[in-house]
Design an enzyme around this catalytic site. Structure first.
Site, PDB file in Angstrom:
ATOM      1  N   HIS A 103       0.941  -0.954   0.021  1.00 65.49           N
ATOM      2  CA  HIS A 103       0.622  -0.076  -0.022  1.00 65.49           C
ATOM      3  C   HIS A 103       1.268   1.373   0.018  1.00 65.49           C
ATOM      4  CE1 HIS A 103      -2.834   3.090   1.764  1.00 65.49           C
ATOM      5  NE2 HIS A 103      -3.759   2.206   0.915  1.00 65.49           N
TER       6      HIS A 103
ATOM      7  N   ASP B 199       0.961   4.877   1.451  1.00 63.73           N
ATOM      8  CA  ASP B 199       1.453   4.801   2.852  1.00 63.73           C
ATOM      9  C   ASP B 199       2.027   3.508   3.596  1.00 63.73           C
ATOM     10  OD1 ASP B 199      -0.232   6.835   2.222  1.00 63.73           O
ATOM     11  OD2 ASP B 199      -2.141   5.959   3.487  1.00 63.73           O
ATOM     12  N   LYS B 200       1.896   2.342   3.286  1.00 62.17           N
ATOM     13  CA  LYS B 200       3.108   1.411   3.465  1.00 62.17           C
ATOM     14  C   LYS B 200       4.380   1.934   2.971  1.00 62.17           C
ATOM     15  CE  LYS B 200       1.064   1.108   7.271  1.00 62.17           C
ATOM     16  NZ  LYS B 200       1.577   0.749   8.778  1.00 62.17           N
TER      17      LYS B 200
ATOM     18  N   GLU C 281       9.970  11.780   7.276  1.00 63.86           N
ATOM     19  CA  GLU C 281       9.001  12.030   6.693  1.00 63.86           C
ATOM     20  C   GLU C 281       9.051  11.009   5.345  1.00 63.86           C
ATOM     21  OE1 GLU C 281       5.910  11.820   8.525  1.00 63.86           O
ATOM     22  OE2 GLU C 281       6.955  12.620  10.049  1.00 63.86           O
TER      23      GLU C 281
ATOM     24  N   GLU D 279      14.243  15.817   9.939  1.00 66.73           N
ATOM     25  CA  GLU D 279      15.105  16.359  11.231  1.00 66.73           C
ATOM     26  C   GLU D 279      16.155  15.384  11.971  1.00 66.73           C
ATOM     27  OE1 GLU D 279      12.038  18.844  10.215  1.00 66.73           O
ATOM     28  OE2 GLU D 279      11.627  16.914  11.616  1.00 66.73           O
TER      29      GLU D 279
ATOM     30  N   LYS E  28      -5.299  -4.384   0.695  1.00 67.83           N
ATOM     31  CA  LYS E  28      -6.188  -3.985   1.446  1.00 67.83           C
ATOM     32  C   LYS E  28      -7.134  -5.404   2.094  1.00 67.83           C
ATOM     33  CE  LYS E  28      -7.755  -0.181   1.829  1.00 67.83           C
ATOM     34  NZ  LYS E  28      -8.474   1.692   1.946  1.00 67.83           N
TER      35      LYS E  28
ATOM     36  N   PHE F 288      -8.283  -4.043 -10.330  1.00 68.96           N
ATOM     37  CA  PHE F 288      -7.138  -3.426  -9.847  1.00 68.96           C
ATOM     38  C   PHE F 288      -5.646  -3.884 -10.482  1.00 68.96           C
ATOM     39  CE2 PHE F 288      -5.438  -3.023  -4.932  1.00 68.96           C
ATOM     40  CZ  PHE F 288      -5.377  -2.592  -5.085  1.00 68.96           C
TER      41      PHE F 288
ATOM     42  N   ASP G  18      -2.101   5.879  -6.588  1.00 70.95           N
ATOM     43  CA  ASP G  18      -2.144   6.797  -4.900  1.00 70.95           C
ATOM     44  C   ASP G  18      -0.730   7.338  -4.541  1.00 70.95           C
ATOM     45  OD1 ASP G  18      -4.807   6.858  -4.581  1.00 70.95           O
ATOM     46  OD2 ASP G  18      -4.758   4.593  -4.906  1.00 70.95           O
ATOM     47  N   ALA G  19      -0.922   8.325  -3.894  1.00 69.68           N
ATOM     48  CA  ALA G  19       0.704   9.000  -3.760  1.00 69.68           C
ATOM     49  C   ALA G  19       0.570   8.261  -2.152  1.00 69.68           C
ATOM     50  CB  ALA G  19       0.489  10.351  -2.812  1.00 69.68           C
TER      51      ALA G  19
ATOM     52  N   ARG H  32       0.078   7.948   7.805  1.00 74.76           N
ATOM     53  CA  ARG H  32      -1.655   7.635   7.608  1.00 74.76           C
ATOM     54  C   ARG H  32      -2.236   6.311   8.111  1.00 74.76           C
ATOM     55  NH1 ARG H  32      -2.504  10.822   1.877  1.00 74.76           N
ATOM     56  NH2 ARG H  32      -1.562   9.508   1.215  1.00 74.76           N
ATOM     57  N   LYS H  33      -1.727   5.065   8.277  1.00 71.95           N
ATOM     58  CA  LYS H  33      -2.604   4.253   9.154  1.00 71.95           C
ATOM     59  C   LYS H  33      -2.261   4.406  10.487  1.00 71.95           C
ATOM     60  CE  LYS H  33      -3.784   3.226   4.554  1.00 71.95           C
ATOM     61  NZ  LYS H  33      -4.397   4.656   4.281  1.00 71.95           N
TER      62      LYS H  33
ATOM     63  N   LYS I 298       9.869   8.231  13.527  1.00 71.71           N
ATOM     64  CA  LYS I 298      10.702   8.233  14.382  1.00 71.71           C
ATOM     65  C   LYS I 298      11.417   7.274  15.241  1.00 71.71           C
ATOM     66  CE  LYS I 298       6.460  10.434  14.777  1.00 71.71           C
ATOM     67  NZ  LYS I 298       4.999  10.581  15.430  1.00 71.71           N
TER      68      LYS I 298
ATOM     69  N   LYS J  68      11.168   9.836  20.674  1.00 71.28           N
ATOM     70  CA  LYS J  68       9.697   9.878  20.480  1.00 71.28           C
ATOM     71  C   LYS J  68       9.213   9.427  21.241  1.00 71.28           C
ATOM     72  CE  LYS J  68      12.090  12.616  17.072  1.00 71.28           C
ATOM     73  NZ  LYS J  68      13.486  12.754  16.893  1.00 71.28           N
TER      74      LYS J  68
ATOM     75  N   ASP K 265       5.586   9.766  21.350  1.00 67.27           N
ATOM     76  CA  ASP K 265       4.776   8.339  19.654  1.00 67.27           C
ATOM     77  C   ASP K 265       4.815   7.934  19.492  1.00 67.27           C
ATOM     78  OD1 ASP K 265       3.555  11.308  20.213  1.00 67.27           O
ATOM     79  OD2 ASP K 265       4.078  11.949  17.671  1.00 67.27           O
TER      80      ASP K 265
END
Length: 396
Positions: free
Chosen positions: A17, A19-20, A45, A58, A176, A240, A248-249, A254-255, A275, A279, A281
């Protein structure tokens, strides 16, 4: 009063995917830098699109970014590692090929203001890299103590990926899944619907894709879960062929619901991938899962949600909240007091040291969930260990 009978749904997305792909690239950079300097600071990122990968963020670290610039040879290492990651996923398509995509690296040195907040506190212990709230969750629905809907969604895509990596040329990397289960008395009992959309080789029909997918789903779900009433949606648009970053970008982070608990538990909002473990998060979310999983593994509750919160530059957590969802065999206030002490007070450094997070162990987390995995011998998924069970049982 909690409902005992209901439908619940979770989804997963494959390593291919878009995003992955971005998450995998970002954590490949994290691993590269931590291998050079376990105290490296990384916030990477990634953007993926048609035949293009862009990095931004960074960083700092010995042998990485020194005296305001890259150490010799590091930029070439980054590009080589990124291309190798995309190759490993399996992208050799006209619209996205590991060898030919255009690569742009805009990583740069970490802000001195952030560095001061993280590295220097009144307690002489490093502060949190940012403010935020993090959640951990565990449920006894599955052996890995994860929500069943998410566990099965992940397994379906992992099995399809294993087929593809094993040489099945009918499948391509992007996919998916979505599993809806019917719960009775709070326990999953059967599949209401199954959705799988998978990129495939040119010319395959919807029926031919279903011939690949349905046996995999049947293997993953427990006996009796698939019934005559189960609704199937396999490649519901019918075709597909164009997928991944060409379709898709993709962006890092995002997941986050796929990465965590499939919607069965809250999420603080911060993504994990890209990260380093200073961090919170990332590290505090891992710690919260570790603690919640041990609570359930110890038999102190059927379900457990833990929230931690932090302030930038401050080592001690601002709050610890435990919710046993009415299934507890121990006072939640006792856990709120005792759980942080089991991991050195739950400061960022204590978490990193207890779970041994300063290692290049993160690229593997980017597909099929950060939680519900088996701990690796080299320290990967250390937050999935249940080594606090005896100490927790002694509290009851």
């Amino acid at each position: 009063m909690a409902r005992s009978s209901f439908l619940f749904t979770s989804e997963s997305v494959s390593e291919g995917h878009p995003d992955k792909v971005a998450d995998r690239i970002s954590d490949t950079v994290v691993d590269l830098f931590l291998a050079k300097d376990p105290e490296a600071r990384v916030a990477c990122e990634t953007l993926t699109t048609t035949n293009r990968v862009v990095l931004a963020g960074e960083i700092r670290g010995k042998g990485i970014w020194e005296d305001g610039g890259w150490a010799p040879g590091v930029e070439a290492e980054i590009e080589a590692a990124v291309r190798a990651a995309v190759k490993d996923i399996g992208y050799e398509q006209d619209g996205f090929h590991w060898r030919t995509f255009e690569f742009s690296n805009h990583l740069h040195g970490q802000s001195v203001d952030i560095a001061v907040g993280v590295d220097s506190t009144d307690t002489k212990d490093e502060g949190a890299g940012d403010q935020g709230i993090m959640f951990g969750y565990a449920s006894n629905e599955t052996p890995e103590l994860m929500p069943a809907t998410l566990a099965y969604s992940h397994r379906i895509l992992r099995k399809l990926a294993e087929l593809r990596h094993g040489g099945d040329t009918r499948l391509e990397p992007d996919a998916k899944s979505q599993v809806t289960l019917y719960y009775e008395d709070g326990k999953p009992v059967r599949a209401a619907s199954i959705v799988v959309s998978t990129q495939h080789a040119k010319g395959l029909t919807q029926a031919q894709v279903a011939e690949v997918v349905k046996p995999v789903v049947a293997e993953v779900l427990p006996d009796g879960f698939i019934t005559n009433e189960t609704v199937w949606h396999i490649n519901p648009t019918g075709i597909f062929e164009i997928g991944g970053p060409d379709g898709d970008a993709g962006l890092t982070g995002r997941k986050i619901i796929v990465d965590t608990y499939g919607g069965a538990a809250p999420h603080g909002g911060g993504a994990f991938s890209g990260k380093d473990p200073t961090k919170v998060d990332r590290s505090a979310a891992y710690a919260a899962r570790y603690l919640a999983k041990n609570v359930v593994a110890a038999g102190l509750a059927d379900r457990c949600t833990i929230q931690l919160s932090y302030a930038i530059g401050v080592a001690q957590p601002q709050s610890v909240h435990v919710d046993l969802h009415g299934t507890g065999k121990i006072d939640e206030a006792v856990l709120e007091r005792e759980l942080p002490q089991l991991i050195g007070g739950a400061t960022p450094r204590a978490i990193r040291e207890h779970l041994k997070l300063n290692k290049p162990i993160y690229a593997r987390t980017t597909s099929y969930g950060h939680f519900g995995r088996e701990p690796d011998a080299d320290g990967g998924f250390s937050w999935e260990k249940t080594d606090l069970v005896e100490k927790l049982q002694a509290l009851a």
